[in-house]
Every structure is written in C-alpha cells, then in structure tokens.
Scaffold this active site. Structure first.
Site, PDB file in Angstrom:
ATOM      1  N   ARG A 187      -8.548  -1.810   8.482  1.00 35.69           N
ATOM      2  CA  ARG A 187      -9.207  -0.680   7.764  1.00 35.69           C
ATOM      3  C   ARG A 187      -9.518   0.549   8.843  1.00 35.69           C
ATOM      4  O   ARG A 187     -10.334   1.269   8.949  1.00 35.69           O
ATOM      5  CB  ARG A 187     -10.610  -1.262   7.467  1.00 35.69           C
ATOM      6  CG  ARG A 187     -11.003  -0.299   6.215  1.00 35.69           C
ATOM      7  CD  ARG A 187     -12.256  -1.030   5.769  1.00 35.69           C
ATOM      8  NE  ARG A 187     -13.137  -0.354   4.698  1.00 35.69           N
ATOM      9  CZ  ARG A 187     -13.525  -1.007   3.621  1.00 35.69           C
ATOM     10  NH1 ARG A 187     -13.876  -2.290   3.545  1.00 35.69           N
ATOM     11  NH2 ARG A 187     -14.054  -0.280   2.661  1.00 35.69           N
ATOM     12  N   CYS A 188      -8.243   0.655   9.451  1.00 35.36           N
ATOM     13  CA  CYS A 188      -8.184   1.936  10.365  1.00 35.36           C
ATOM     14  C   CYS A 188      -7.025   1.546  11.179  1.00 35.36           C
ATOM     15  O   CYS A 188      -7.102   0.857  11.996  1.00 35.36           O
ATOM     16  CB  CYS A 188      -9.562   2.139  11.288  1.00 35.36           C
ATOM     17  SG  CYS A 188      -8.991   3.491  12.337  1.00 35.36           S
ATOM     18  N   GLU A 217     -12.595   4.142   5.567  1.00 36.74           N
ATOM     19  CA  GLU A 217     -12.597   3.691   6.919  1.00 36.74           C
ATOM     20  C   GLU A 217     -13.739   4.169   7.824  1.00 36.74           C
ATOM     21  O   GLU A 217     -14.121   3.222   8.847  1.00 36.74           O
ATOM     22  CB  GLU A 217     -11.418   3.789   7.743  1.00 36.74           C
ATOM     23  CG  GLU A 217     -10.131   3.485   6.951  1.00 36.74           C
ATOM     24  CD  GLU A 217      -9.015   4.121   7.746  1.00 36.74           C
ATOM     25  OE1 GLU A 217      -7.897   3.765   7.501  1.00 36.74           O
ATOM     26  OE2 GLU A 217      -9.215   4.882   8.617  1.00 36.74           O
ATOM     27  N   GLN A 235       0.768  -1.120  -0.147  1.00 38.70           N
ATOM     28  CA  GLN A 235      -0.024   0.099  -0.041  1.00 38.70           C
ATOM     29  C   GLN A 235       0.809   1.271   0.175  1.00 38.70           C
ATOM     30  O   GLN A 235       0.340   2.415  -0.179  1.00 38.70           O
ATOM     31  CB  GLN A 235      -0.682   0.050   1.162  1.00 38.70           C
ATOM     32  CG  GLN A 235      -1.876  -1.224   1.279  1.00 38.70           C
ATOM     33  CD  GLN A 235      -2.561  -1.056   2.539  1.00 38.70           C
ATOM     34  OE1 GLN A 235      -2.881  -2.237   3.198  1.00 38.70           O
ATOM     35  NE2 GLN A 235      -3.169  -0.094   2.979  1.00 38.70           N
TER      36      GLN A 235
END
Lengths: 147, 168, 291, 791
Positions: free
Chosen positions: D375-376, D745, D228
């Site tokens: 996701r956070c 998110e 990422q």
C-alpha cells in the site's frame, strides 16, 4: 540447528567403529529408515519416513561417510529431500575409551539444516522434533551395540 | 480413482456429485457446483473467506471435505438474497460501505448471519469477537461492524411482533 | 493446497469404526471435525491411508453429569461445550477455555476429542483437562479403558491412544464449593496458537487456604503437562501474590519450551511464570466468590 | 466520520463530487457474483501448478519428472531447460533488472519456481508437483544485506558481468551532502538512530493468478489475470514473448485486493502463457497462500541510519540519511526509473529543513524480489517512519513536547508552494491546523496529564504523534517513467445519444470504488447522474493506455484525465447548445447539467438534449458524436498530509501493546466521495497498524521464510484492530483539475510511526530511544526486562 551430546556405550571402540562404518547397521538407526541401498564403501542411500506422531514426510537421503580416522573420529554427511522440503545434516562422532574396560564414550555433535515447507510451516515444532530424532538415533546406536 | 457419491442440499436445492474423498467442500461448491461466491484466501483456516453454513453452523469450507457434508444442508452467499430482495446483511454491507474489494465479503456476511442467529443484539465487542475468524484487508473492519449493527437492527425489527394495521 | 489421496469410510457405528481402525492399523486415522487434521494434510505433512469419519456415529456428542463428573462426548464441539448450561453453571474453567479456542467457525466444528487425540503441544484442552484431573475413555474392539489425563500426553502429536482405539469421552470431576478456575492464554493475535496457556483450578479450604489446585500448561513443552511442583508449592498455602509467584517460578522450571516465532526460551519461561500468576489470581478470586 | 463540510454542487441524485454515493460495484459483490480470476473457467482449460525450491540458494543438479509424468492427467512438466531453448528463461523486471522465469542452473531464494506441471485438474497438478524430484546442491546463503556488501562476499549475480562483481545494485542520492554535513556540524543538538523497517507482505486476501488462453488459429493470446497494471503487463509480455502487442489482450476481472502486490510480472504468468502456447489450451494458474507469502514481491526491508541536527531550542536544521535497501535476488521494484529508491527523498516530511541529504544503496540477497509494495510502493512509508521517529527522538532528547516541537518546525501554510532541500515542490498544505485538530479530537493535554499520573504509579502509557506528508500522483512525464513508459494516465468518455455515458480509464480498481468515484467526477463535470454512467477498465483491447493503479495515483492522474476529458465534452456541448439555442457560445453559461443563455435561464438545453443532438442535429462542419479522450500528464505530484495521534498501554507482564485510541486527521484535498475516502483511511490505518505490531516476513540464516502461512504472518483481526476515529481538513491541490490529491496510501504511510512513537513515549523515561517494528510482545518484554520494569 546445533545439537550435541555424549553417549556411553558398553562396547569396545573397535566394535563401535565397525558398527558406525556399516551403512546397514548405522543406517537402521536413522529415524524412520525404511530401506538402505549401499552405493559404495562410503556412500549409501536411504529412504526414510521422518516425522513424529502421524506427521511425517518421506525423504530420500544420501549419506556419506567422510573424514574417517579409525577408530576415533568420523563424520557423516546427510542430504535428504522430500517434496517441498530438504534436510542437510553433518554429524561428528568422536570415540574414546570409557573408564571401564571394553566400553566407549562417544561425543557427538550434529548440525541440522531444514529447508522448505517443514521450516516455513512447521517452524514451531522443528527444534524439538529434530532434537528428539537425533537423541533417538544415538540411543538406538547404543542399544544395538550393547545388544 | 475411487469416488464417493454425495448428495447435498445447497441453498435449498438438492445437488449430487461423485467426488474423490479428498475433494474439499470449497472446491465442490466452486468447481463442481459453480457457486463461486465462496472464496479461498488462506488454505489454513485462518481467513474465513470460504465461510458457509453447514446444517446451520458457520464453517470454513476449505477445511472440510465434500464427503463430510453428504446428506447435509449447505447455505452459501448465493442463497442469502430472496430473489431480488437482498438479505438485511447484504443491504447493510452496501449501505454502510462494509466492503471494498469484495473478496472477503461473502464469508464475512455468512459469518455475520450465523452470529446474528446466535445473538440478535450483539455489542460491538461481541461483533468483533464474532468475526475474529474472518480477515479483511481493505476496510479496517469499522464499516463491517456498522453493517452488522444495522442488519441486527433490521432483523430485530422484522422479527418483532407486527404492529396491527401496518399493511405493506 | 490440495491433500494427497486417501481412502475414506464413514461408519455408522463405533464398532464399525473400530473394526476399520483395526483392519488398517497404523495407516488409518480418525476424522472428527477435521480442523486439526485437514490443514496438515493440505500441507502434505500428514498422509494417512484411510480416514475413518466418525462424524455420524451416534452417541458421541453428549454432555452430561454422571456420578459426580462431567462427561463430554468426544465429538462435542468447542462451541457446544462453551454454550452448554451445565458447563456454564459448574465448570467455568471449561467454559472459558472452550470459548477461546481458535475462532467461531473452528469452535463450531472442532471437537474436544479430536483436539485431545491430535495432541498439538499448543492446543488448549489437554492443559485444561489435566488441571481438572480429568480422564479419557478410550475404546477399542471389545475393550474400554479410562485413562487419567495426567500422563496421557506423551509427546508432540503423541498420546496414549493405541492405533486401534478411539477416544470416546472426556471426564472431569465436578469441582466442589469454594473452587474456581481460569484459563489464560497469551496469543500474538486473536486465534493464534498460544505462546503460553495456563489452566488453573483452585479449591479453597474453609480456612481460606488452598486445599487443592490443578495447573495445566499449554505450548511450553513437547506435550501439555500438569505443573506438579507448582501445585505442591501451593497446596495448603494462603493464596498470596508471593505464593503465586513462587508457583509461577516452579511451573517455569518444569517447562521445556523451544524457540520459535512466538519467542525465545527465556521469554517463554517468563511468560509461564506471569501467566501462571494471572491464572491463579483469577481462579482464586472466582473460588472466593464461589464460597 | 467526516466533520468538515464537504462542498457539493450537484444534487444527491446526480451524485457529483462530495456525495457519499453508494457504490455501484457492490450489488455483485454482496451477492457473491463478483468475478475474480479463480471464478472464471474456460472450455478445455488445463491447470498449472509450480514446483518450488526448498533451498534459498542451490545448484540444480537435475530434475526428474518421470514419476510425475506417470500420473494420469499430468500432461507436461516444464523446466528452465525447456524455456532456455525459446529464450524465455529470463524476463526483464519493471526496474530493468533481470528475473528468472525458471532457473537453468541456480535457485536464488526459498520457494523460487523450479518447474511447472500442467495437468487436467488442479488436484492432479498438485500431485504432479509432489512427484517431481529435483536434485539440489545447497550453496551458502546471504540473507543479511550488510553481509552481502562486505568485501569478499560471494557474488550472487555473476550474470551481471565482471565489472559488477559484487552485490551492490545501485547508489542513489538526493540533496546537498556538504551543506547537510556543515549544518550538522554546527548543530547544538544531534540525534542519530538506526531504524530497520522489515520485510512485509501485502497479503491481499485473493492471491495472484491467471488464465492464459492462446488461440493458435488467430495467433492471439488472451491473458485473464488479477493485475493492477494490465497495459504494462501487455507491453512486457510483448517484449518478452515477441508476440505483436495488438495480438495480446490482457483482461483483468474483479480483483480481491492489490495494495501493490499485483503490479509485478510474476514467473507464474509467463509459465501459464508458455503452457498455453505449448498445449494450445487455456491454462489456469492460481497461487496458494504460502506461494503468495513466500515468492511474491515484498515491501520495505530498509536499513536506515538517520542523523538530525537542531538548535538547543529545538529548531531543526539538518537531516542526513544513509540507507541500505535489500532487494532480494533481483531488483523488481516498480519505482519510476529515475527513482530507484522511489520517492524516499520526501524524507524531510512536514518540516522546514534548511539542509538535507539522503543516500540509498540497493543490495542483492538470497530472498525473493523485494522493494515493491505494501500500500505504498514508492518508499514514502519508510521515509515517513524515519523522519517521524527522528523528530520524536529530538523532542524527547531536548525535553520538549513532541506536538510542540512539530508545531515549531512545520512548513507554514504561507510557505506553499514549498521547495524541499531534496528537490520536491509541495503543492499545498496546512499542517498546524491538522495537528491541532487531532489534538483536540483526542484530548491531548488531558492524556498527557493522565500519562503523568500513571507513570507515577508505574503504569506504562504512551502517546504518539505522526504528522506526515505523502507524495503521490506519479507522475509528470519530465521525470517519471517505468521502463521508459511515461507515467501519464487516461480516460475516454463516450456519451451515447440517449444521454447515457460509457467511460474507460487506464487505471484499475482493486476495491477503491472506481466505478463509482470516476462516475462522480463525470457527474460533477457534465451533470449526468452517476446512475447513467458506466466505468470500464482493465481490458487492454478497449481501455486507453494507462500505467495502472498503485501508489495512490488513480485520482491524481486518471481522475484528472477524466475531469479534463469531461471538460472537452463540455466544450463541444457548448457549441452544440449554441447551435440548438441559436445563441453565441460565449453567451451561454453552464450549471446544473445544462447550458442556458445568460440572463434568460429558461432558454436552456440539458446535457441529455445536447447529447441527442450530437447524433441527430449537429451543425454543419462539426463532427457528429460526443466523445473525448485525455491523456493527462500531471504538472506536479500531489502532497496529501495528515496528523495522527495514538494512545497505547503496555502490559508490563507480557510486553503486549494495546492501542487504546487512534485519531487520524487526513487532508487529501477535495473529496470525491466522503464515504469511500473514510473507508480507504480505515483500511490504510489497519495496514499501518499491522506492520507496527504484528506483520513481518523473517528469514532464518538458511533463507527459509518463517512467516509463510497466515498462522505466522499475522494479519490483524477485528478484535485487536482499533476502532479508528477519523477527521478531515481540506486543502485542495492547486494544480489538480478537481483539487483532489489521492488518499489510498496516506494512512498506511502515516500510522506506523504514530504507534511506534507512542510505544517509545511510554518507555522513554526508562532510557528507550527506539524500537523497530513490529513491536511484538517478545521484543517489548525484552526491553522491559532489561530496564528492570517487567513484572
């Protein structure tokens, strides 16, 4: 995991003790043991195919007789490894005379730690399997002693 | 190393290979035949990213041996479009935003295709049950369900008896 | 996840398969659908020396009624069984169980024989076949025997099948009138191994009492088993909520679950009782509707 | 679907902001033509597989590779001792801690890398792994961070030196302790709760992997990988390996889901590089699922104690939070360096707290590196869960409807920009409108009536609310950096002579649809149709430097860079148009992709004509070409928000929780692509639902990961996942060039407390105050049983 139990053995304490102190004898009762190699009086190595049904893993086991107090108390330490998994066990055995002459009662306890793939993937089967194997081991000891 | 000769019809084309008995079907498709649209996600037959059709039945190709499909017909995501024309499911996944990272998508489409072959007009519940063996981490399934519904409608319209004089 | 090496044979006939099993007794393993066996091999928890693939052996996947019993070929898939008209018409318990195994792809390829021979304590079929008092046909070279399902499942992954035998057929007696069955399963999530599964088959008498009952339990002992004490408690009784609870408690007393990610022992025992009650209630409602 | 009118200023064909443009990346994915890392194979490529420790803590007494090396096709077995010779056995984490590449003496968690096997084929490499014998001496294991902090606990990281002879990593605090204490002391009502948020794992369906390709002739390393944050990886690689950064190329391909799990540098990447350097051949490493679940970075693992004070009418006055953060054996979090607990101090949430104080202590245990992502990555989920649980507890405690209590304590629309007691400045928000909208969508008052009727019959039904405030867009350079690198992001746009556009961005898509949405931003700003705009990313040789995609930062940071770069191009286009139209630049106006002379709309030049002129007819003294770069340093973070309402039914027999309905009203500011935003919310909600009810990485006392496969790590299927109902409000960010806030998110952050609040709401009358997630059937049944309501 902790397991414990009591086995009544129709053999004398001396005979039982001698059996427990003989790696080839006691080792042959270990689950799936295929070969035993004696290192010295208190250490031996075993190769064992441990498992249930057709599910099994080949372990290289190192065993040590420790805390020996003839003919009443013994501790066996086992450290075994297979690809991706490991087993560490401590078994305590306390022998006392049975009610009938020439018989022995063995109180045993075992603490078994299973690490790696077996614990992660086989978690739902481990407890029962370990309990069974330990039970079989002590049943085997009794059978052989009484033979 | 002993190998076994396998002959498989993949997307209508006969393919041959000498394989180890332990070679997984998904590796035959991906590594031997270069059909990398079939993916590996979980190794334990839970996620369905590796779904293909074997003799018309959807299957998880990570839990099947290459030797098991010797002589059989395999269909993968690469065999779904007809040239430039997308399969109605492919079109519907695009139209309905039924994918995000795209990794589960080939398996999802293959499973949906099998589902629609069994049940041309599935309810939402039947669609959800029908893709219970395919995990998606991105979409929350909402748009996948919509896409399968759209494709079902399209396929039923195609299969319906053609109206006379509707050329084109 | 790569399985270790093994030899592979795909015999064309059952006899050829049996010969292979006999020639490498103990290290040969039958491969049917593979959905039970291959994951274990990929984790290298199973390392058979020879896989005997019976996938092409003819005549092992028929589903038919003969002599008042349903005979299911060992290689019939869960999906084929769930979708079979005969099963749908007369064996709702089997249909319900078959339709809930794993997920659609697994049902497309997993087989009833493979699942029963594998004897995972959490597999669904063994409980169902025992509830229905079915039996298994085991073949070895020159010998065929029919073994009652009750008593067949000995331990974790261990059955009464000899290493040289192949399980070829599952047999289940046809339920009579006023009978109904249900398979209820508690899963943590769809497609999960059952926390508890209960198969119930209820036969009502003309008086509305329970004439006969079969109860099979999944995932709460080393092997799926028939809850005989619960069955005894129910036989001859009126099908009431109290009676179902009593039966559920009896079933729980016979269960020997171990703690794992599905839950601790007391939870599982309670779930045996709860799911037994639910299975019995459903099965009885179906039996009453089947008058 | 979106029910507010999303403003558009372009035609659908152009496809600027607000259009649900179908994704440009999809044609390859739906045909199976995506190129994920394992789809790529290079000529002469070798395979690497990794030997991992069964023990969570053990001394390595010896490694015997002799049997493995006898296997035909096994070429090498790399151990920590081999790496130590080159000084490559340690590497820095993004948090500035130290992580082993391979251990030289001690393994610190189950499934830690111990050796790497290089072979000619993936099957042979796996055989090699099974044949390597490692001799271990087990050591005592610490899995509980509270035990790790006890005096006398064995020190897990003696390498930190005698002055840090404990397992405490860092202490971090925010807010005014004395003021919070004083306000708590004065409060009429005080509620306190221990809330544990367990370890979870992102479990993207694609695992991690790479191909390292060392070109000895040119001294050039290419690392193809699934990352990422490729630029950050390149910089770390340069620092670790000593290779010059311009001789390293990190190239990502299609990524099968990231969610934060593909931000860190894992030992496998470094090992593949070492293997390629050693063999001179490309070396591929692909994780299997168990390796992914057992050894990759984890999220959460926060032990939170929260205390909240209020007046007896329910006006909240103070919040105090003390947290223990379990980071495993090393702190490998990807948090900004000044924020070791991420942005956890956004914990005052959507409420107007006069006083608050929050402190966090990081702790080492025998677990894999934690504290990264699900996701956070910036601890907002933990903060939101804690505050939304606490507000609900207060509401129940004083007998006030949880919706009403929230309404009475929200920061009001006119208070923005709003300064929180822990130092944030919220850019914009309208919380009451979002909550009211969610209540209307779900029929809140009717549900409360239904609940009362059901409760009277002994049925257990609950309604849960979460009115969260997110904090994304890291971040402004005055406070935000990772390893010293400021958290700007970038875009470079080139307009070709024929009016086609290539834009390169410093962020990375893992399914978010950057190829589409970033093209839409350019289409909005410049009027080129989306179809004419190609977006490139993920190749450090060509893309401008950026920190990558995580923490919902793509749109807030790189999206802003894209808009600004486009505006730079527009500024130059104005000069070109003036030249072409022989007009004063100030007399031109912009609209519909063209500059026209004010008052003479027919006198105009389209952006395509202007682009051509930039290469064929540019004025004397002006540079040819039409391109621009922007490195955007955001002035502030953005603060998306939303209100979620969830209805659950609880099975009194089994303890199973069924989510009957779930309404999510989100506000992420201006919307680039409504279809993609909805898709992001659906996915985010599912990743909030999952840890609320199913997912957890648990360890036994030996440190065994008990959820190491998808058989036990329970990703929800389509069957149990609710049919999400979504709605929107739009409150633009005042400081963002296009008024957008980011949404990736939000739903993952907002959903878990809505579900937890619903379950507790169903049980509050029985005396239940809190249930930690995941609320598994066994856990809920245990409570039902204790309260005497289990069937």
């Amino acid at each position: 995991m902790h397991f414990e139990g009591t086995v009544a053995i129709a053999a004398s304490r001396q005979k039982t003790w001698a059996f427990l102190m003989d790696p080839t004898q006691v080792g042959s009762c270990g689950p799936g043991v295929e070969s035993i190699e004696v290192v010295d009086e208190t250490h031996f190595r075993a190769r064992a195919k441990v498992g249930i049904g057709f599910i099994s893993a080949r372990f290289v086991m190192q065993m040590e007789m420790a805390e020996l107090d003839a003919p009443s108390h013994a501790t066996i330490l086992a450290h075994g490894q297979a690809p991706g998994s490991a087993v560490d066990a401590t078994a305590h055995m306390a022998l006392r005379d049975g009610d009938a002459p020439g018989t022995t009662v063995m109180d045993w306890s075992a603490d078994v730690n299973i690490s790696g793939t077996l614990a992660s993937v086989g978690a739902r089967l481990i407890q029962g399997t370990a309990e069974k194997m330990i039970g079989q081991t002590f049943a085997c000891i009794r059978t052989k002693l009484e033979a | 190393m002993s190998t076994i000769h396998v002959s498989v019809t993949v997307n209508g084309e006969r393919r041959e290979a000498d394989v180890e008995p332990r070679l997984l079907l998904v590796h035959l498709l991906r590594d031997t035949f270069g059909l990398t649209g079939t993916h590996i996600g979980c190794d334990s037959s839970n996620c369905g990213a590796c779904t293909v059709h074997v003799d018309g039945m959807s299957a998880k190709s990570c839990t099947m041996l290459a030797v098991q499909v010797d002589g059989r017909e395999v269909r993968t995501i690469e065999g779904m479009a007809d040239g430039a024309a997308l399969h109605p499911l492919q079109q519907a996944f695009w139209d309905q935003h039924g994918l995000q990272c795209g990794f589960c998508t080939p398996g999802m489409i293959m499973q949906a295709a099998w589902l629609l072959e069994q049940n041309a007009a599935p309810s939402e519940g039947e669609i959800r049950e029908g893709i219970a063996g395919n995990l998606c981490r991105c979409t929350g399934y909402v748009n996948i369900v919509k896409a399968i519904q759209q494709a079902a409608d399209t396929l039923r319209a195609v299969d319906a008896p053609a109206e006379p004089a509707t050329a084109g | 996840m790569i399985p270790p090496r093994f030899d592979y044979a795909r015999p064309a006939s059952l006899d050829e398969a049996l010969q292979l099993l006999a020639s490498r007794e103990g290290e040969a393993k039958v491969l049917a659908g593979g959905f039970s066996l291959l994951p274990l091999m990929k984790y290298r928890l199973a390392q058979p020396g020879l896989l005997v693939d019976i996938g092409r052996v003819a005549g092992l996947d028929a589903i038919e009624e003969v002599d008042g019993e349903l005979r299911i070929g060992a290689r019939a898939t869960h999906g084929a069984i769930a979708g079979h008209p005969l099963v749908a018409a007369r064996y709702p318990l089997i249909r319900e169980a078959a339709g809930g195994i794993g997920d659609p792809q697994i049902r497309n390829w997993g087989t009833i024989g493979g699942s029963c021979a594998h004897a995972d304590p959490a597999s669904d079929w063994p409980a169902v076949i025992q509830a229905l008092r079915g039996s298994f046909v085991c073949r070895s070279l020159g010998r065929e025997r029919v073994v009652a399902a009750r008593g067949f499942f000995l331990d974790v992954f261990t059955t009464g099948i000899e290493p040289t035998e192949v399980l070829t057929q599952v047999r289940v007696p046809r339920p009579g009138p006023r009978s109904g069955g249900a398979y209820v399963k508690l899963e943590r999530r769809t497609g999960d191994f059952a926390t508890v599964g209960v198969a119930a088959q209820v036969q009502l008498g003309a008086d509305g009492r329970i004439a006969e009952v079969g109860l099979g339990l999944t995932a709460v002992a080393d092997a799926p088993f028939a809850a005989g004490d619960a069955e005894d408690a129910l036989r001859g009784a009126l099908p009431t909520a109290e009676k179902f609870r009593e039966a559920g408690l009896a079933a729980a007393r016979q269960a020997r679950p171990t703690e794992d990610r599905h839950g601790p022992v007391d939870y599982k025992l309670t779930m045996v009782r709860v799911m037994t009650e639910r299975a019995l209630r459903l099965a009885t409602e179906r039996a009453q509707a089947n008058g | 679907m979106t029910d507010v009118q999303v403003r558009t200023t372009t035609t659908l064909e152009v496809g600027g902001m607000g259009h649900s443009v179908k994704r440009k990346e999809d044609p390859r994915f739906i045909r199976g033509k995506g190129e994920y890392i394992d789809d790529l194979n290079l000529p002469g490529q070798l395979w690497m597989d990794i030997v991992r420790s069964p023990y969570a803590h053990a001394k390595i007494l010896g490694i015997d590779a002799s049997e493995a090396l006898k296997i035909p096709g096994v070429l090498a077995v790399v151990t920590g001792a081999d790496l130590e010779k080159a000084g490559l056995h340690w590497m820095p984490t993004l948090a500035g801690d130290k992580q082993m590449v391979l251990p030289t003496h001690t393994v610190m968690y189950q499934a830690q890398e111990v050796a790497a096997v290089v072979a000619t084929d993936r099957y042979i490499a796996a055989d090699g792994v099974a044949a390597v014998l490692v001799d271990y001496e087990p050591l005592p294991v610490i899995v509980d961070p509270k035990k790790a902090l006890e005096p006398g606990a064995q020190v897990l990281r003696p390498d930190r030196g005698p002055e840090k002879a404990n397992n405490h990593i860092w202490h971090w605090e925010s807010g005014d302790r004395a003021a919070a204490d004083a306000a708590l002391a004065k409060a009429d009502v005080r509620v306190a709760e221990d809330i544990y948020i367990p370890r979870i794992h992102v479990a993207s369906i694609e695992t991690c992997g790479c191909i390292a390709d060392w070109d000895a002739v040119n001294g050039h390393l290419t690392l193809h990988m699934t990352s990422q944050a490729p630029h950050a990886i390149r910089t770390v690689l340069a620092l670790v390996s000593g290779l010059p950064e311009h001789k390293i190329r990190v190239k990502t391909h299609d990524i099968g889901g990231g969610f934060g799990g593909k931000v860190p540098v894992y030992p496998g990447y470094v090992l593949a590089v070492v293997a390629s350097l050693t063999t001179g051949k490309p070396v591929k490493w692909i994780e299997d699922r168990s390796e992914n679940l057992q050894a990759d970075s984890f999220a959460r693992d926060y032990h939170i104690h929260a205390e909240l004070g209020a007046t007896k009418e329910g006006r909240i006055t103070s919040l105090k939070v003390k947290t223990i953060a379990d980071h495993g054996y090393t702190d490998a979090a990807a948090d900004p360096s000044k924020f070791p607990a991420g942005l956890f101090n956004v914990i005052t949430g959507s409420y107007d707290f006069p006083d608050a104080f929050v402190e966090v202590d990081g702790v080492y245990t025998n677990k894999p590196p934690g504290g990264v992502a699900y996701r956070c990555s910036f601890r907002v989920t933990e903060a939101v869960h804690a505050i939304e649980r606490m507000v609900d507890i207060l509401a129940h405690e004083i007998g006030k409807d949880p919706a009403q209590l929230r309404m009475e304590n929200f920061i009001q629309p006119e208070q923005f920009p709003y300064k929180t007691p822990t130092g944030w400045e919220y850019d914009s928000g309208n919380y009451p409108v979002a909550l009211r909208k969610a209540m209307d969508m779900i029929g809140y008052e009717d549900l409360r009536r239904e609940q009362a009727e059901k409760r009277a019959r002994g049925e257990l039904m609950g309604i849960g609310i979460s009115s969260f405030t997110e904090i994304v867009g890291a971040g402004p350079s005055h406070t935000f950096d990772i390893l010293g690198i400021k958290m700007f992001d970038s875009c470079e746009i080139r307009v070709h002579p024929t009016g086609k556009v290539m834009a390169r961005i410093g962020v990375q898509t893992q399914g978010q649809g950057h190829e589409t949405t970033f093209a839409q931003i350019i289409a909005e700003e410049l009027g080129f149709p989306v179809a004419d705009i190609a977006i490139e990313y993920g190749d450090t040789d060509t893309a401008p430097y950026g920190l990558g995609t995580y923490a919902s930062r793509s749109t807030p940071v790189a999206g802003a860079a894209t808009a600004i770069a486009a505006r730079k191009i527009r500024d130059k286009a104005r000069l070109l148009a003036a030249h072409l139209l022989e007009a004063n630049p100030d007399d031109l106006e912009w609209g519909s992709g063209a500059f026209s002379v004010k008052g003479s709309p027919d006198k105009k030049k389209t952006i395509q004509e202007i682009a051509f002129a930039a290469y064929t007819n540019h004025p004397q003294g002006m540079e040819a070409g039409l391109e621009a770069v922007d490195y955007y340093d955001p002035p502030n973070l953005t603060f998306p928000f939303g209100s979620y309402i969830c209805v659950v039914d609880i099975d009194r027999g089994t303890g199973q929780v069924k989510v009957r309905r779930f309404v999510a009203v989100d506000d992420c500011g201006n919307i680039i692509n409504p279809m993609i935003v909805d898709g992001q919310i659906h996915g985010g909600l599912t990743m909030g639902f999952a840890p609320a009810l199913y997912e957890e990485i648990a360890y036994d006392e030996l440190g065994n990961n008990l959820n190491g496969t998808f058989m036990d790590y329970l990703l929800p299927t389509a069957v149990e996942t609710p049919a999400w109902e979504t709605g929107k409000t739009i409150t633009p960010s005042p400081h963002h060039p296009i008024g957008a806030k980011g949404v990736g998110e939000s739903a993952t952050v907002g959903a878990p407390p809505a579900i937890a609040n619903a379950v507790v709401d169903a049980l509050w009358h029985l005396g239940v105050r809190n249930i930690d997630i995941p609320m598994t059937p066994q856990k809920v049944w245990r409570i039902l049983n204790e309260k005497g309501v289990a069937l």
